[in-house]
Motif scaffolding. Structure first.
Motif, PDB file in Angstrom:
ATOM      1  N   SER A 185       3.994  10.629   7.224  1.00  0.00           N
ATOM      2  CA  SER A 185       4.894  11.177   6.206  1.00  0.00           C
ATOM      3  C   SER A 185       6.322  11.265   6.725  1.00  0.00           C
ATOM      4  O   SER A 185       7.282  10.964   6.004  1.00  0.00           O
ATOM      5  CB  SER A 185       4.403  12.566   5.769  1.00  0.00           C
ATOM      6  OG  SER A 185       3.130  12.495   5.169  1.00  0.00           O
ATOM      7  N   SER A 186       6.459  11.665   7.997  1.00  0.00           N
ATOM      8  CA  SER A 186       7.788  11.771   8.601  1.00  0.00           C
ATOM      9  C   SER A 186       8.462  10.406   8.665  1.00  0.00           C
ATOM     10  O   SER A 186       9.653  10.271   8.356  1.00  0.00           O
ATOM     11  CB  SER A 186       7.672  12.362  10.007  1.00  0.00           C
ATOM     12  OG  SER A 186       8.928  12.375  10.657  1.00  0.00           O
ATOM     13  N   LEU A 191      12.489   6.589   6.442  1.00  0.00           N
ATOM     14  CA  LEU A 191      12.757   5.250   5.906  1.00  0.00           C
ATOM     15  C   LEU A 191      13.140   5.286   4.430  1.00  0.00           C
ATOM     16  O   LEU A 191      13.497   4.257   3.863  1.00  0.00           O
ATOM     17  CB  LEU A 191      11.524   4.354   6.088  1.00  0.00           C
ATOM     18  CG  LEU A 191      11.118   4.041   7.534  1.00  0.00           C
ATOM     19  CD1 LEU A 191       9.778   3.322   7.561  1.00  0.00           C
ATOM     20  CD2 LEU A 191      12.183   3.212   8.234  1.00  0.00           C
ATOM     21  N   GLY A 192      13.028   6.465   3.818  1.00  0.00           N
ATOM     22  CA  GLY A 192      13.351   6.577   2.405  1.00  0.00           C
ATOM     23  C   GLY A 192      12.297   5.948   1.523  1.00  0.00           C
ATOM     24  O   GLY A 192      12.590   5.439   0.443  1.00  0.00           O
ATOM     25  N   ILE A 193      11.038   5.977   1.980  1.00  0.00           N
ATOM     26  CA  ILE A 193       9.923   5.349   1.258  1.00  0.00           C
ATOM     27  C   ILE A 193       8.964   6.428   0.776  1.00  0.00           C
ATOM     28  O   ILE A 193       8.614   7.341   1.531  1.00  0.00           O
ATOM     29  CB  ILE A 193       9.187   4.355   2.178  1.00  0.00           C
ATOM     30  CG1 ILE A 193      10.102   3.161   2.491  1.00  0.00           C
ATOM     31  CG2 ILE A 193       7.877   3.880   1.539  1.00  0.00           C
ATOM     32  CD1 ILE A 193       9.529   2.207   3.507  1.00  0.00           C
ATOM     33  N   GLN A 194       8.524   6.315  -0.471  1.00  0.00           N
ATOM     34  CA  GLN A 194       7.636   7.326  -1.039  1.00  0.00           C
ATOM     35  C   GLN A 194       6.228   6.807  -1.298  1.00  0.00           C
ATOM     36  O   GLN A 194       5.273   7.586  -1.301  1.00  0.00           O
ATOM     37  CB  GLN A 194       8.232   7.858  -2.348  1.00  0.00           C
ATOM     38  CG  GLN A 194       9.567   8.585  -2.153  1.00  0.00           C
ATOM     39  CD  GLN A 194      10.111   9.140  -3.447  1.00  0.00           C
ATOM     40  OE1 GLN A 194       9.684   8.747  -4.545  1.00  0.00           O
ATOM     41  NE2 GLN A 194      11.061  10.063  -3.349  1.00  0.00           N
ATOM     42  N   ARG A 195       6.078   5.522  -1.513  1.00  0.00           N
ATOM     43  CA  ARG A 195       4.769   4.964  -1.855  1.00  0.00           C
ATOM     44  C   ARG A 195       4.245   4.066  -0.732  1.00  0.00           C
ATOM     45  O   ARG A 195       5.021   3.366  -0.072  1.00  0.00           O
ATOM     46  CB  ARG A 195       4.851   4.143  -3.146  1.00  0.00           C
ATOM     47  CG  ARG A 195       5.352   4.905  -4.370  1.00  0.00           C
ATOM     48  CD  ARG A 195       5.271   4.008  -5.594  1.00  0.00           C
ATOM     49  NE  ARG A 195       5.938   2.724  -5.362  1.00  0.00           N
ATOM     50  CZ  ARG A 195       5.753   1.650  -6.112  1.00  0.00           C
ATOM     51  NH1 ARG A 195       4.907   1.681  -7.130  1.00  0.00           N
ATOM     52  NH2 ARG A 195       6.414   0.534  -5.847  1.00  0.00           N
ATOM     53  N   ASP A 196       2.917   4.074  -0.552  1.00  0.00           N
ATOM     54  CA  ASP A 196       2.305   3.214   0.458  1.00  0.00           C
ATOM     55  C   ASP A 196       2.598   1.744   0.189  1.00  0.00           C
ATOM     56  O   ASP A 196       2.796   0.959   1.120  1.00  0.00           O
ATOM     57  CB  ASP A 196       0.784   3.437   0.497  1.00  0.00           C
ATOM     58  CG  ASP A 196       0.404   4.732   1.194  1.00  0.00           C
ATOM     59  OD1 ASP A 196       1.295   5.366   1.806  1.00  0.00           O
ATOM     60  OD2 ASP A 196      -0.779   5.124   1.111  1.00  0.00           O
ATOM     61  N   ALA A 197       2.620   1.372  -1.088  1.00  0.00           N
ATOM     62  CA  ALA A 197       2.886  -0.027  -1.439  1.00  0.00           C
ATOM     63  C   ALA A 197       4.254  -0.458  -0.918  1.00  0.00           C
ATOM     64  O   ALA A 197       4.421  -1.569  -0.395  1.00  0.00           O
ATOM     65  CB  ALA A 197       2.816  -0.216  -2.953  1.00  0.00           C
ATOM     66  N   ASP A 198       5.238   0.439  -1.028  1.00  0.00           N
ATOM     67  CA  ASP A 198       6.574   0.128  -0.529  1.00  0.00           C
ATOM     68  C   ASP A 198       6.600   0.092   0.998  1.00  0.00           C
ATOM     69  O   ASP A 198       7.364  -0.669   1.596  1.00  0.00           O
ATOM     70  CB  ASP A 198       7.577   1.161  -1.038  1.00  0.00           C
ATOM     71  CG  ASP A 198       7.752   1.088  -2.549  1.00  0.00           C
ATOM     72  OD1 ASP A 198       7.615  -0.020  -3.102  1.00  0.00           O
ATOM     73  OD2 ASP A 198       8.006   2.137  -3.165  1.00  0.00           O
ATOM     74  N   LEU A 199       5.757   0.917   1.613  1.00  0.00           N
ATOM     75  CA  LEU A 199       5.673   0.928   3.077  1.00  0.00           C
ATOM     76  C   LEU A 199       5.122  -0.399   3.586  1.00  0.00           C
ATOM     77  O   LEU A 199       5.622  -0.963   4.567  1.00  0.00           O
ATOM     78  CB  LEU A 199       4.777   2.077   3.547  1.00  0.00           C
ATOM     79  CG  LEU A 199       4.600   2.219   5.058  1.00  0.00           C
ATOM     80  CD1 LEU A 199       5.935   2.501   5.735  1.00  0.00           C
ATOM     81  CD2 LEU A 199       3.603   3.347   5.368  1.00  0.00           C
ATOM     82  N   PHE A 200       4.093  -0.916   2.912  1.00  0.00           N
ATOM     83  CA  PHE A 200       3.530  -2.212   3.293  1.00  0.00           C
ATOM     84  C   PHE A 200       4.579  -3.313   3.145  1.00  0.00           C
ATOM     85  O   PHE A 200       4.730  -4.157   4.034  1.00  0.00           O
ATOM     86  CB  PHE A 200       2.308  -2.550   2.423  1.00  0.00           C
ATOM     87  CG  PHE A 200       1.040  -1.911   2.890  1.00  0.00           C
ATOM     88  CD1 PHE A 200       0.218  -2.555   3.803  1.00  0.00           C
ATOM     89  CD2 PHE A 200       0.663  -0.647   2.442  1.00  0.00           C
ATOM     90  CE1 PHE A 200      -0.955  -1.973   4.255  1.00  0.00           C
ATOM     91  CE2 PHE A 200      -0.505  -0.051   2.881  1.00  0.00           C
ATOM     92  CZ  PHE A 200      -1.321  -0.707   3.792  1.00  0.00           C
ATOM     93  N   ARG A 201       5.285  -3.295   2.030  1.00  0.00           N
ATOM     94  CA  ARG A 201       6.307  -4.308   1.806  1.00  0.00           C
ATOM     95  C   ARG A 201       7.399  -4.208   2.864  1.00  0.00           C
ATOM     96  O   ARG A 201       7.841  -5.219   3.431  1.00  0.00           O
ATOM     97  CB  ARG A 201       6.919  -4.152   0.412  1.00  0.00           C
ATOM     98  CG  ARG A 201       7.977  -5.230   0.109  1.00  0.00           C
ATOM     99  CD  ARG A 201       8.312  -5.302  -1.363  1.00  0.00           C
ATOM    100  NE  ARG A 201       8.737  -4.029  -1.898  1.00  0.00           N
ATOM    101  CZ  ARG A 201       8.011  -3.291  -2.737  1.00  0.00           C
ATOM    102  NH1 ARG A 201       6.821  -3.713  -3.122  1.00  0.00           N
ATOM    103  NH2 ARG A 201       8.459  -2.139  -3.190  1.00  0.00           N
ATOM    104  N   TYR A 202       7.828  -2.999   3.158  1.00  0.00           N
ATOM    105  CA  TYR A 202       8.866  -2.802   4.180  1.00  0.00           C
ATOM    106  C   TYR A 202       8.392  -3.317   5.537  1.00  0.00           C
ATOM    107  O   TYR A 202       9.135  -3.980   6.262  1.00  0.00           O
ATOM    108  CB  TYR A 202       9.218  -1.316   4.300  1.00  0.00           C
ATOM    109  CG  TYR A 202      10.087  -1.019   5.488  1.00  0.00           C
ATOM    110  CD1 TYR A 202      11.464  -1.189   5.429  1.00  0.00           C
ATOM    111  CD2 TYR A 202       9.525  -0.612   6.693  1.00  0.00           C
ATOM    112  CE1 TYR A 202      12.268  -0.952   6.531  1.00  0.00           C
ATOM    113  CE2 TYR A 202      10.313  -0.367   7.801  1.00  0.00           C
ATOM    114  CZ  TYR A 202      11.680  -0.538   7.708  1.00  0.00           C
ATOM    115  OH  TYR A 202      12.463  -0.315   8.806  1.00  0.00           O
TER     116      TYR A 202
END
Length: 220
Positions: A185-186, A191-202
């Motif tokens: 979460s930290s 990174l300014g990311i809220q969704r897991d999908a965006d984390l994978f893309r990033y």
């Protein structure tokens, strides 16, 4: 006297190729090969070894891979020299390895002669980075968002996007589930990311998976 080596990589063809290239050198003696961290430890516990040449991403063993595996090996075998032979091409990952005490980091894309040089250099007590790794280390972008991540946050995110669950990451890193969730979460908040999908893309766009990242602090 020959330098005793253990080669570790989860790709048998690569191991065979490296063995072939090194076999002709009288100064080197390959005492064993491994495909995961469990096999590495088994060999190190039973055979004298001066240098371990290992991949960074090598899943499947009891100790996992990446920074967790390297940290464990350095603690358990303080006299062992470790050379990381990898496809990782990110300044943060390389920096984290060197901070741990890894003596040499080489990119598999570089000529095999660099591995030979690295083995002799490390055995003599010095450090070595192959040309590609040296170039990578010169890429310092102060504005890179991944520089905000701690080394542990970086590792948690890497393992998560590679498919490990929070429980699996906790077991591999010897942390509680709550600690891993907090670190994930930290990292996402930084990174300014809220969704897991965006984390994978990033992760894929930044090269965190299979190749790239940048970190600021080695602390948890």
């Amino acid at each position: 006297m020959s330098i005793k080596l253990i080669l570790a990589d989860d790709h048998p063809i690569l191991v065979a190729g490296v063995q072939y290239e090194l076999a002709a050198l009288r100064t080197l003696d390959i005492v064993g090969t491994a495909s995961n961290s469990t096999e590495v430890v088994s060999l190190l516990d039973t055979r004298p070894c001066d240098i371990l040449v290992t991949d960074y991403l090598m899943p499947g063993g009891d100790i996992g891979d990446g920074l967790n595996m390297l940290s464990f090996l350095l603690r358990r075998y303080p006299a062992l020299h470790i050379i990381v032979f990898t496809t990782i091409d990110n300044p943060a990952m390389v920096s984290s390895m060197l901070e741990l005490g890894i003596k040499a980091v080489l990119n598999k894309a570089d000529e095999i002669t660099h591995l030979i040089t690295a083995i002799h250099t490390v055995y003599a007590g010095s450090s070595y980075l192959s040309p590609s790794i040296q170039e990578i280390c010169m890429r310092t972008d102060a504005s890179s968002s991944t520089q905000k991540l701690s080394r542990r946050e970086l590792e948690v995110i890497r393992l998560f996007v590679e498919g490990a669950s929070i429980n699996e990451i906790a077991n591999q890193l010897n942390r509680t589930k709550q600690t891993i969730s907090t670190q994930k979460s930290s990292a996402m908040r930084k990174l300014g990311i809220q969704r897991d999908a965006d984390l994978f893309r990033y992760a894929y766009e930044s090269g965190l998976v299979g190749g790239s990242v940048t970190t600021e602090s080695p602390s948890d």
